[in-house]
Design a protein around this motif. Structure first.
Motif, PDB file in Angstrom:
ATOM      1  N   PRO A 168       0.791  -1.237   0.000  1.00  0.00           N
ATOM      2  CA  PRO A 168       0.000   0.000   0.000  1.00  0.00           C
ATOM      3  C   PRO A 168       0.821   1.285   0.000  1.00  0.00           C
ATOM      4  CG  PRO A 168      -0.264  -1.205   2.076  1.00  0.00           C
ATOM      5  CD  PRO A 168       0.530  -2.071   1.161  1.00  0.00           C
ATOM      6  N   ARG A 169       2.109   1.217   0.345  1.00  0.00           N
ATOM      7  CA  ARG A 169       2.944   2.427   0.310  1.00  0.00           C
ATOM      8  C   ARG A 169       3.603   2.634  -1.052  1.00  0.00           C
ATOM      9  NH1 ARG A 169       6.831   1.604   5.137  1.00  0.00           N
ATOM     10  NH2 ARG A 169       7.870   3.317   4.097  1.00  0.00           N
ATOM     11  N   ALA A 170       3.476   1.660  -1.948  1.00  0.00           N
ATOM     12  CA  ALA A 170       4.065   1.777  -3.288  1.00  0.00           C
ATOM     13  C   ALA A 170       3.286   2.797  -4.106  1.00  0.00           C
ATOM     14  CB  ALA A 170       4.059   0.425  -3.986  1.00  0.00           C
ATOM     15  N   LYS A 171       4.000   3.532  -4.950  1.00  0.00           N
ATOM     16  CA  LYS A 171       3.379   4.527  -5.833  1.00  0.00           C
ATOM     17  C   LYS A 171       3.858   4.277  -7.260  1.00  0.00           C
ATOM     18  CE  LYS A 171       2.531   8.067  -2.440  1.00  0.00           C
ATOM     19  NZ  LYS A 171       1.209   7.621  -2.114  1.00  0.00           N
ATOM     20  N   MET A 172       2.964   4.564  -8.202  1.00  0.00           N
ATOM     21  CA  MET A 172       3.232   4.272  -9.612  1.00  0.00           C
ATOM     22  C   MET A 172       2.901   5.487 -10.474  1.00  0.00           C
ATOM     23  SD  MET A 172       1.175   1.534 -11.988  1.00  0.00           S
ATOM     24  CE  MET A 172       1.853   0.062 -11.243  1.00  0.00           C
ATOM     25  N   LEU A 173       3.687   5.667 -11.523  1.00  0.00           N
ATOM     26  CA  LEU A 173       3.417   6.674 -12.546  1.00  0.00           C
ATOM     27  C   LEU A 173       3.232   5.938 -13.864  1.00  0.00           C
ATOM     28  CD1 LEU A 173       3.341   9.669 -13.502  1.00  0.00           C
ATOM     29  CD2 LEU A 173       5.788   9.445 -13.934  1.00  0.00           C
ATOM     30  N   ILE A 174       2.147   6.219 -14.555  1.00  0.00           N
ATOM     31  CA  ILE A 174       1.899   5.636 -15.877  1.00  0.00           C
ATOM     32  C   ILE A 174       2.077   6.748 -16.894  1.00  0.00           C
ATOM     33  CG2 ILE A 174       0.282   4.411 -17.352  1.00  0.00           C
ATOM     34  CD1 ILE A 174      -1.180   3.666 -14.669  1.00  0.00           C
ATOM     35  N   GLN A 179       6.442   0.434 -31.445  1.00  0.00           N
ATOM     36  CA  GLN A 179       7.128   0.458 -30.153  1.00  0.00           C
ATOM     37  C   GLN A 179       6.861   1.754 -29.383  1.00  0.00           C
ATOM     38  OE1 GLN A 179       9.141  -2.132 -28.719  1.00  0.00           O
ATOM     39  NE2 GLN A 179       7.831  -3.063 -30.265  1.00  0.00           N
ATOM     40  N   ASN A 180       6.496   2.789 -30.088  1.00  0.00           N
ATOM     41  CA  ASN A 180       6.255   4.091 -29.458  1.00  0.00           C
ATOM     42  C   ASN A 180       4.821   4.276 -28.989  1.00  0.00           C
ATOM     43  OD1 ASN A 180       8.928   4.732 -29.862  1.00  0.00           O
ATOM     44  ND2 ASN A 180       8.554   5.688 -31.845  1.00  0.00           N
ATOM     45  N   ARG A 181       3.896   3.466 -29.482  1.00  0.00           N
ATOM     46  CA  ARG A 181       2.492   3.537 -29.043  1.00  0.00           C
ATOM     47  C   ARG A 181       2.354   2.672 -27.795  1.00  0.00           C
ATOM     48  NH1 ARG A 181       1.514   2.400 -34.858  1.00  0.00           N
ATOM     49  NH2 ARG A 181       1.118   0.272 -34.203  1.00  0.00           N
ATOM     50  N   ARG A 182       2.538   3.295 -26.619  1.00  0.00           N
ATOM     51  CA  ARG A 182       2.604   2.484 -25.401  1.00  0.00           C
ATOM     52  C   ARG A 182       2.280   3.306 -24.168  1.00  0.00           C
ATOM     53  NH1 ARG A 182       7.256   4.883 -26.210  1.00  0.00           N
ATOM     54  NH2 ARG A 182       8.546   5.404 -24.424  1.00  0.00           N
ATOM     55  N   SER A 183       2.039   2.602 -23.074  1.00  0.00           N
ATOM     56  CA  SER A 183       2.011   3.186 -21.727  1.00  0.00           C
ATOM     57  C   SER A 183       3.124   2.517 -20.954  1.00  0.00           C
ATOM     58  CB  SER A 183       0.673   2.916 -21.027  1.00  0.00           C
ATOM     59  OG  SER A 183      -0.347   3.708 -21.561  1.00  0.00           O
ATOM     60  N   ASP A 184       3.958   3.316 -20.312  1.00  0.00           N
ATOM     61  CA  ASP A 184       5.056   2.787 -19.494  1.00  0.00           C
ATOM     62  C   ASP A 184       4.675   2.869 -18.028  1.00  0.00           C
ATOM     63  OD1 ASP A 184       6.775   2.214 -21.639  1.00  0.00           O
ATOM     64  OD2 ASP A 184       7.536   4.264 -21.673  1.00  0.00           O
ATOM     65  N   ILE A 185       4.996   1.823 -17.288  1.00  0.00           N
ATOM     66  CA  ILE A 185       4.708   1.742 -15.857  1.00  0.00           C
ATOM     67  C   ILE A 185       6.011   1.960 -15.099  1.00  0.00           C
ATOM     68  CG2 ILE A 185       3.966   0.202 -14.007  1.00  0.00           C
ATOM     69  CD1 ILE A 185       2.210  -1.239 -16.164  1.00  0.00           C
ATOM     70  N   LEU A 186       6.028   2.988 -14.244  1.00  0.00           N
ATOM     71  CA  LEU A 186       7.216   3.295 -13.436  1.00  0.00           C
ATOM     72  C   LEU A 186       6.801   3.345 -11.979  1.00  0.00           C
ATOM     73  CD1 LEU A 186       8.421   6.266 -15.634  1.00  0.00           C
ATOM     74  CD2 LEU A 186       9.401   3.990 -15.610  1.00  0.00           C
ATOM     75  N   TYR A 187       7.659   2.819 -11.107  1.00  0.00           N
ATOM     76  CA  TYR A 187       7.403   2.885  -9.673  1.00  0.00           C
ATOM     77  C   TYR A 187       8.218   4.024  -9.062  1.00  0.00           C
ATOM     78  CZ  TYR A 187       4.674  -1.355  -9.692  1.00  0.00           C
ATOM     79  OH  TYR A 187       3.671  -2.265  -9.929  1.00  0.00           O
ATOM     80  N   GLN A 188       7.746   4.489  -7.899  1.00  0.00           N
ATOM     81  CA  GLN A 188       8.437   5.583  -7.206  1.00  0.00           C
ATOM     82  C   GLN A 188       9.910   5.206  -7.061  1.00  0.00           C
ATOM     83  OE1 GLN A 188       6.885   6.419  -3.314  1.00  0.00           O
ATOM     84  NE2 GLN A 188       7.522   8.539  -3.456  1.00  0.00           N
ATOM     85  N   GLY A 189      10.774   6.173  -7.326  1.00  0.00           N
ATOM     86  CA  GLY A 189      12.210   5.931  -7.329  1.00  0.00           C
ATOM     87  C   GLY A 189      12.745   5.689  -8.729  1.00  0.00           C
ATOM     88  N   GLU A 190      11.846   5.426  -9.678  1.00  0.00           N
ATOM     89  CA  GLU A 190      12.250   5.231 -11.069  1.00  0.00           C
ATOM     90  C   GLU A 190      11.911   6.440 -11.933  1.00  0.00           C
ATOM     91  OE1 GLU A 190      11.541   0.413 -11.265  1.00  0.00           O
ATOM     92  OE2 GLU A 190       9.941   1.725 -11.952  1.00  0.00           O
ATOM     93  N   TYR A 191      11.199   7.384 -11.365  1.00  0.00           N
ATOM     94  CA  TYR A 191      10.846   8.609 -12.129  1.00  0.00           C
ATOM     95  C   TYR A 191      11.197   9.828 -11.347  1.00  0.00           C
ATOM     96  CZ  TYR A 191       6.518   8.244  -9.334  1.00  0.00           C
ATOM     97  OH  TYR A 191       5.596   8.126  -8.324  1.00  0.00           O
TER      98      TYR A 191
END
Length: 192
Positions: free
Chosen positions: A114-120, A180-192
């Motif tokens: 529950p403390r994890a955060k994500m940026l799409i 390859q450019n038509r996408r959504s990238d999933i990043l977790y806190q600390g990666e963005y």
């Protein structure tokens, strides 16, 4: 007669105020403080600080989830969680069936942490106007976010943004690069 006494009282009050003000100023001039000293320094030198370059590998990784092994799940190439992109057809923003297991795995990770955060980050290929691509990228990232929320992730854990065509994964001006450019990238806190 009454008006004359008011004038004379007013002038007496004014005279008394002037006397008080002059008396408060009679202490003479206030002395200035001594000017601040100036230090001599070599160019770029900071007294007391010792700087050294950081050696690669000397900075500790921090697990923001608070769970042992949680970060390794995200980076282990054998884990579905290490896969971080959802790809789309031209002008589409619906999550294809082939990526639903991936999104479900990330939703489960968010539920369990529950403390994890994500940026799409929603991305597009270079075709289309800038405005159209920003809008399409936003619909792509929001589609993944909506799916994560329906699967149990919390609103405060997930943020969606559009990068439009500004962050291509593949350079080129053909269908192979565009796909390859038509996408959504999933990043977790600390990666963005």
């Amino acid at each position: 007669m009454h008006a004359i006494s008011l004038v004379s009282i007013s002038s007496r009050v004014a005279a008394m105020l002037a006397a008080v003000m002059l008396a408060s100023c009679s202490g003479g001039p206030v002395s200035e403080q001594d000017p601040a000293g100036v230090e001599e320094r070599a160019a770029g030198a900071v007294p007391g600080a010792q700087t050294q370059p950081v050696k690669p590998g000397s900075v500790a990784r921090v697990d923001l989830t608070g769970r042992p092994g949680a970060q390794s799940q995200l980076t282990d190439p054998r884990s579905i969680l290490s896969r971080r992109s959802v790809f789309y057809d031209l002008d589409a923003y619906d999550v294809k069936d082939q990526y639903k297991d991936l999104v479900e795995a990330h939703a489960k990770y968010l539920r369990d942490n529950p403390r994890a955060k994500m940026l799409i980050q929603g991305n597009t290929d270079e075709r289309g106007s800038r405005e159209y691509n920003v809008g399409l990228g936003q619909r792509r990232s929001e589609g993944v976010k909506r799916m994560l929320l329906l699967l149990g992730a919390k609103e405060e854990q997930v943020e969606s943004v559009s990068l439009g065509e500004e962050k291509p994964k593949a350079e080129g001006h053909d269908e192979q690069a565009w796909s390859q450019n038509r996408r959504s990238d999933i990043l977790y806190q600390g990666e963005y």
